[in-house]
Motif scaffolding. Structure first.
Motif: not given
Length: 475
Positions: A301, A304-306, A318-320, A344, A327
């Motif tokens: 996504d 939202s930068r995920r 689940l990453w940033s 998302w 996270s």
């Protein structure tokens, strides 16, 4: 008496023996009569074929539903309607198979000629044109061919030959009637879908990792592909130029995703890492470490930068994208995670694994909303319609299944394939799905009943790619 004497005795009156000269002359006359006879037969045959009146010509106009009129064009009365359709295609760009011509209230067959439909003695014909966008599917196979199908009739409209090269990847620009395919050896081929022709072929920079390891930007003519060796290549497939070699992965790249506007990309590899890339500068921005095995699939996504990834360690993470921090770690699968789909907006996801299970997740806290024992031998393909809370899965057990994500139950099961189901293309609006098997079978199913609607026969090898444009109606 010799055979020659017997022939002469039969041809000439009794007592008159032919000389060699007269005999040869008679043979030539006989041959000439036979030739003239054949020519007469051929002339009659041609007359039978051309049943339409030949002259004079007709003036043809074509009316569209928008109120536009095409023409007038002058055609001979023996002109077949396919020729008229070619002229229409030149004028408005619609493929012939999307054109439905009507004279008065009668539909016109493509093989008819203008002389069949004109009023006696008339010099002008007016036709009505309706565009019916068919449900079109382009499939790629290990037999080295791509096939364009009219899903509604099951007819194969075009066959595109890639000279025996396995079709590992396929992407279609339906508006522009273009397709880009990539073979096992990394050869990129640009196709004219409407014309059924190869436009150009460019040798890539290595063997591709999988059908998910290439992504295309049609507007710029750029392609990003990941290879078995671990290098990613950014290139211009229209000009045949390599723009950047992106190095960092130490093993095969199995999945890539790109934000072409922001010039960013993410890749997943068998070296247990994911990498984020700056496509403008051709360099790695950050590395995502945490999986204990091959990273097989991902969903990104960019807003939202995920990013959500699935790996052979049976977990999702689940990453940033901004920090490469994890996270949440999602644990419930018992085997390699093969595919995943994320919503998302509502923070949900569905994933499937080689063990056969499908898990419905809440992304906010990594909680399991439902776990479904789906297939025996593993899930290979997955599609989700978030609006109706339904999922589709195809597996090694040769079955296709529909799942109700709200009720956490199996809604329908389709059995008919004789090999594992590798690819899916779902038309959720019309309630149908096309599935492709490892033996080349393509089957169209009714989602509500599980009934087989038709089979698309032609491929001699495994269906490795499916790209669909479902019916858009008449206009």
């Amino acid at each position: 008496m010799s055979a020659k004497s017997l022939t002469a005795a039969c041809v000439y009156p009794c007592g008159q023996q032919p000389t060699a000269q007269s005999y040869c002359g008679e043979q030539r006359s006989s041959a000439k009569r036979r030739r003239l006879g054949k020519e007469a037969v051929e002339e009659k045959r041609q007359d039978a074929i051309h049943t339409c009146t030949r002259a004079p010509s007709l003036s043809v106009t074509v009316g569209m539903l928008t109120g536009t009129t095409l023409g007038p064009w002058d055609f001979g009365r023996d002109t077949i309607m396919n020729t008229v359709k070619e002229r229409i295609q030149e004028a408005v760009g619609w493929p012939s198979w999307e054109q439905h011509l009507v004279a008065g209230s009668s539909p016109i067959d493509a093989g008819q000629c203008l002389g069949d439909i004109e009023t006696q003695g008339a010099t002008h014909v007016h036709l009505s044109l309706i565009r019916q966008k068919l449900g079109m599917v382009l499939s790629g196979s290990s037999d080295g061919t791509l096939r364009l199908w009219d899903v509604d009739s099951g007819e194969c409209l075009k066959e595109l030959d890639s000279f025996g090269d396995h079709i590992m990847y396929l992407h279609v620009d339906w508006a522009g009637q273009r397709a880009l395919s990539c073979g096992l050896e990394g050869v990129l081929r640009l196709w004219d879908v409407d014309g059924g022709k190869l436009v150009k072929a460019r040798r890539g920079c290595g063997r591709v990792g999988s059908h998910e390891s290439i992504t295309v930007d049609w507007s710029a003519g750029h392609v990003l592909m990941g290879t078995l060796e671990g290098t990613l290549y950014l290139g211009d497939f229209l000009q045949g130029k390599k723009l950047h070699s992106l190095r960092g992965h130490r093993s095969c790249v199995d999945s890539v995703a790109a934000n072409w506007t922001a010039k960013r990309a993410v890749s997943a590899s068998r070296d247990r890492t994911l990498r984020q890339w700056d496509l403008e500068r051709g360099r790695c921005i950050r590395v995502f470490r945490g999986h204990a095995g091959t990273v097989q699939c991902m969903a990104v996504d960019w807003a939202s930068r995920r990013m959500l990834s699935g790996g052979f360690d049976a977990t999702l993470r689940l990453w940033s994208l901004a920090t490469a921090d994890v996270s949440h770690v999602f644990r419930s699968h018992e085997d390699h995670v093969h595919c995943l789909v994320a919503d998302w907006t509502n923070l949900r996801a569905v994933s499937a694994c080689r063990g056969g299970s499908i898990v419905f997740w809440h992304l906010e806290d990594a909680s399991v909303l439902a776990k479904l024992a789906a297939h025996i031998g593993g899930v290979l393909s997955l599609a989700v319609d978030w609006a109706t809370q339904r999922a589709l899965s195809g597996g090694y057990d040769q079955t296709l299944r529909v799942w109700d994500l709200e009720q956490h139950s199996e809604q329908c099961r389709f059995a008919g394939h004789r090999s594992r189901i590798q690819r899916l293309a779902a038309d959720w609006r019309a309630g149908r799905v096309l599935s492709g098997g490892a033996n080349g079978q393509l089957i169209l199913w009714d989602l509500a009943s599980g009934r087989e609607m038709r089979r698309l026969e032609g491929h001699m090898g495994a269906v490795l790619c499916l790209e669909a444009q479902w019916n858009a109606g008449a206009y």
